[in-house]
Write a protein that holds these residues in place. Structure first.
Motif, mmCIF file in Angstrom:
data_model
loop_
_atom_site.group_PDB
_atom_site.id
_atom_site.type_symbol
_atom_site.label_atom_id
_atom_site.label_comp_id
_atom_site.label_asym_id
_atom_site.label_seq_id
_atom_site.Cartn_x
_atom_site.Cartn_y
_atom_site.Cartn_z
ATOM 1 N N ILE A 103 0.827 -1.210 0.000
ATOM 2 C CA ILE A 103 0.000 0.000 0.000
ATOM 3 C C ILE A 103 0.863 1.263 0.000
ATOM 4 N N PRO A 104 0.743 2.117 -1.039
ATOM 5 C CA PRO A 104 1.510 3.373 -1.082
ATOM 6 C C PRO A 104 0.770 4.480 -0.337
ATOM 7 N N TRP A 105 0.738 4.373 0.997
ATOM 8 C CA TRP A 105 0.038 5.376 1.799
ATOM 9 C C TRP A 105 0.591 6.763 1.519
ATOM 10 N N GLN A 106 -0.305 7.720 1.321
ATOM 11 C CA GLN A 106 0.158 9.070 1.020
ATOM 12 C C GLN A 106 0.783 9.742 2.234
ATOM 13 N N SER A 107 0.432 9.293 3.445
ATOM 14 C CA SER A 107 1.090 9.838 4.631
ATOM 15 C C SER A 107 2.555 9.414 4.706
ATOM 16 N N MET A 108 2.891 8.261 4.094
ATOM 17 C CA MET A 108 4.297 7.878 3.996
ATOM 18 C C MET A 108 5.065 8.911 3.170
ATOM 19 N N ALA A 109 4.451 9.325 2.063
ATOM 20 C CA ALA A 109 5.086 10.328 1.204
ATOM 21 C C ALA A 109 5.259 11.643 1.953
ATOM 22 N N VAL A 110 4.252 12.022 2.734
ATOM 23 C CA VAL A 110 4.357 13.273 3.498
ATOM 24 C C VAL A 110 5.513 13.194 4.492
ATOM 25 N N TRP A 111 5.668 12.042 5.162
ATOM 26 C CA TRP A 111 6.791 11.906 6.101
ATOM 27 C C TRP A 111 8.123 12.067 5.386
ATOM 28 N N MET A 112 8.272 11.433 4.240
ATOM 29 C CA MET A 112 9.523 11.559 3.483
ATOM 30 C C MET A 112 9.792 13.014 3.118
ATOM 31 N N LEU A 113 8.751 13.718 2.729
ATOM 32 C CA LEU A 113 8.915 15.129 2.373
ATOM 33 C C LEU A 113 9.319 15.960 3.585
ATOM 34 N N THR A 114 8.802 15.610 4.777
ATOM 35 C CA THR A 114 9.224 16.351 5.974
ATOM 36 C C THR A 114 10.704 16.175 6.240
ATOM 37 N N GLN A 115 11.221 14.992 5.961
ATOM 38 C CA GLN A 115 12.647 14.757 6.200
ATOM 39 C C GLN A 115 13.512 15.428 5.130
ATOM 40 N N MET A 116 13.013 15.502 3.895
ATOM 41 C CA MET A 116 13.727 16.269 2.870
ATOM 42 C C MET A 116 13.802 17.738 3.285
ATOM 43 N N ALA A 176 2.230 14.499 -2.439
ATOM 44 C CA ALA A 176 1.980 13.108 -2.062
ATOM 45 C C ALA A 176 0.908 12.476 -2.933
ATOM 46 N N GLU A 177 -0.168 13.193 -3.170
ATOM 47 C CA GLU A 177 -1.290 12.631 -3.937
ATOM 48 C C GLU A 177 -0.985 12.553 -5.426
ATOM 49 N N LYS A 178 -0.099 13.404 -5.884
ATOM 50 C CA LYS A 178 0.285 13.360 -7.295
ATOM 51 C C LYS A 178 1.241 12.208 -7.581
ATOM 52 N N VAL A 179 2.135 11.903 -6.635
ATOM 53 C CA VAL A 179 3.199 10.917 -6.879
ATOM 54 C C VAL A 179 2.815 9.520 -6.414
ATOM 55 N N PHE A 180 2.195 9.384 -5.248
ATOM 56 C CA PHE A 180 1.831 8.078 -4.701
ATOM 57 C C PHE A 180 0.419 7.713 -5.165
ATOM 58 N N LEU A 181 0.320 6.738 -6.066
ATOM 59 C CA LEU A 181 -0.953 6.404 -6.717
ATOM 60 C C LEU A 181 -1.764 5.424 -5.873
ATOM 61 N N LEU A 182 -2.221 5.899 -4.726
ATOM 62 C CA LEU A 182 -2.940 5.050 -3.775
ATOM 63 C C LEU A 182 -4.261 4.552 -4.338
ATOM 64 N N THR A 183 -5.036 5.437 -4.944
ATOM 65 C CA THR A 183 -6.349 5.044 -5.478
ATOM 66 C C THR A 183 -6.201 3.971 -6.538
ATOM 67 N N ASP A 184 -5.224 4.129 -7.407
ATOM 68 C CA ASP A 184 -5.004 3.139 -8.461
ATOM 69 C C ASP A 184 -4.578 1.799 -7.880
ATOM 70 N N ALA A 185 -3.709 1.819 -6.862
ATOM 71 C CA ALA A 185 -3.267 0.570 -6.236
ATOM 72 C C ALA A 185 -4.446 -0.175 -5.628
ATOM 73 N N LYS A 186 -5.328 0.550 -4.951
ATOM 74 C CA LYS A 186 -6.507 -0.083 -4.358
ATOM 75 C C LYS A 186 -7.409 -0.681 -5.435
ATOM 76 N N LYS A 187 -7.551 0.008 -6.543
ATOM 77 C CA LYS A 187 -8.374 -0.489 -7.647
ATOM 78 C C LYS A 187 -7.813 -1.799 -8.187
ATOM 79 N N ARG A 188 -6.508 -1.851 -8.397
ATOM 80 C CA ARG A 188 -5.883 -3.075 -8.930
ATOM 81 C C ARG A 188 -5.968 -4.218 -7.915
#
Length: 452
Positions: A370-383, A399-411
């Motif tokens: 699961i590519p949780w978008q909150s994971m992306a936000v955490w990475m961005l905070t560390q950058m 986060a929502e543009k790069v981590f395709l959570l909705t698509d992953a759930k669909k598949r």
């Protein structure tokens, strides 16, 4: 699953017959004597059996030990033929079928690697070449140059590339997380008396890439111990396959790196496991599977097929009972080129730690996709925290543009897999709760940082 219907059927689960990939009756059915005259699904099953048991005597001993019915059920659990058959009947034409996928030879890439020998790409109508690659900078460059269609990424890399941090700005996407946990801090044996990171001042450490969870977690860990990672220790980039050699040569004192190279240092008796990264953040993401936004736009059906292939492999890899078999599949030279015993220790979580202990940690490595978008936000905070990005950051938008959570759930739903709800769960890192709704407050909460 198939079962023999007459005397001419080839039964993969017969312990008394060699699996020679030809019909048991011995006849030539018009396609060559080396092929089995069975349905395409049986051929896939036979290929899976060959991948799991490349030595036929091992397959036959396994069948004698557990029996045909148990073996058939085990194979059925890792190869969901019914779901794949139904999906194959209802898929759109593929825009591109011959694909190159890059990977670094580490256990983090287990799903996208194992999907190759186990036939999961083939089942989706794809002819995939998985290409072993030397390091992350080369992975990045080959994606930017469009030499690879998709790739094994470090999870922060698509964020960085999409923002133009450390490279030209090109829109990249994370389709799935490849692995969670599965990393460790390994120290040279001479440092067994320095188990407290407060004692690490002046030491040299390796990470595989600047835009990596390895770099961010190492920085987080030493900063929590009161050290500034930019001034109190040295952090250098070393490709994962070169980490063990650099530790042996004394070029570095330790590394926060991917497996199997932590366990390989123990195996070669040159290092020990200081800690597993699951002890810093249990369930943390590490690597990802992704591609460019341009590839997805031009090849939406091919992209969907790729994601289904990798998700099928992830589901198999998540089940602990499959880990020993997976170690066999990914050990050969064209994949990880590692001793099977090292991979088994990593994947099963029963391992020697180099300190005289045999430990059992079943979730040492896991493969939650699961590519949780909150994971992306955490990475961005560390950058942001360490000065890799400047100025204001629109965390949620990126986060929502790069981590395709909705698509992953669909598949996942297409495959009959349970897709979790939500997009921004909270996480706990070293006892501190990260709330993705308040990223700026989180960044400002750290005493040690390097912000612009």
């Amino acid at each position: 699953m198939s079962s023999p219907s007459d005397s001419t059927a080839c039964d993969l689960y017969d312990a008394d017959r060699p699996l020679n990939m030809r019909c048991a009756c011995g006849r030539n059915h018009g396609r060559g004597a080396t092929e089995i005259d069975v349905s395409p699904d049986d051929k896939l099953e036979a290929s899976l059996m060959k991948a799991l048991f490349p030595i036929d005597s091992v397959r036959r001993n396994f069948l004698r030990a557990v029996g045909a019915n148990t073996a058939r059920a085990a194979i059925a659990s890792v190869l969901p033929l019914g779901t794949l058959q139904a999906m194959a009947q209802d898929k759109a034409p593929l825009e591109k079928t011959n694909l190159k996928i890059g990977f670094i030879p580490i256990t983090c890439a287990t799903p996208l690697i194992m999907a190759h020998p186990l036939g999961f790409y083939q089942k989706q109508g794809l002819n995939v070449e998985v290409v072993k690659t030397a390091g992350w900078a080369l992975i990045r460059d080959k994606m930017l140059n469009k030499e690879y269609d998709a790739t094994h990424f470090l999870s922060p890399m698509p964020l960085a590339i999409s923002m133009g941090a450390g490279s030209n700005q090109v829109a990249m996407n994370v389709a799935t997380i490849q692995n969670t946990n599965g990393q460790a801090i390994t120290l040279a044996n001479k440092h067994k008396d320095k188990r407290d990171p407060k004692m690490w001042k002046g030491m040299k450490f390796a990470v595989p890439f600047e835009y990596s969870m390895h770099n961010f977690l190492l920085r987080y860990y030493v900063a929590e111990a009161g050290l500034n990672p930019d001034t109190d220790i040295q952090i250098r980039v070393v490709p994962p396959p070169e980490m063990v050699a650099n530790l042996r040569a004394g070029n570095i004192d330790g590394y926060l790196g991917p497996d199997p190279f932590n366990q390989r240092a123990v195996f070669e008796e040159i290092g020990f496991l200081h800690l597993l990264t699951r002890d810093l953040w249990n369930g943390h993401p590490c690597c990802a599977f992704g591609t460019s936004a341009e590839f997805i736009e031009k090849n939406p059906n091919t992209f969907a097929a790729l994601v289904r292939s990798v998700l099928t492999a992830s589901a198999m890899a998540r089940d602990p009972k499959n880990r020993e078999l997976i170690a066999k599949v990914i050990a050969p030279a064209q994949y990880l080129n590692q001793p099977e015993t090292v991979l088994t220790q990593v994947l099963t979580g029963k391992f020697a730690d180099g300190l005289g202990n045999i430990r059992t940690v079943p979730d040492r490595a896991d493969f939650d996709p699961i590519p949780w978008q909150s994971m992306a936000v955490w990475m961005l905070t560390q950058m942001k925290r360490w000065g890799y990005v400047k100025g204001d950051v629109n965390y949620r938008q990126i986060a929502e543009k790069v981590f395709l959570l909705t698509d992953a759930k669909k598949r996942m739903k297409e495959l009959g897999q349970a897709a979790p709800e939500g997009a921004y769960p909270k996480f706990t890192i070293m006892g501190k709760v990260f709330d993705p709704a308040k990223p700026d407050d989180y960044v400002k909460s750290f005493a040690i940082a390097k912000m612009a």
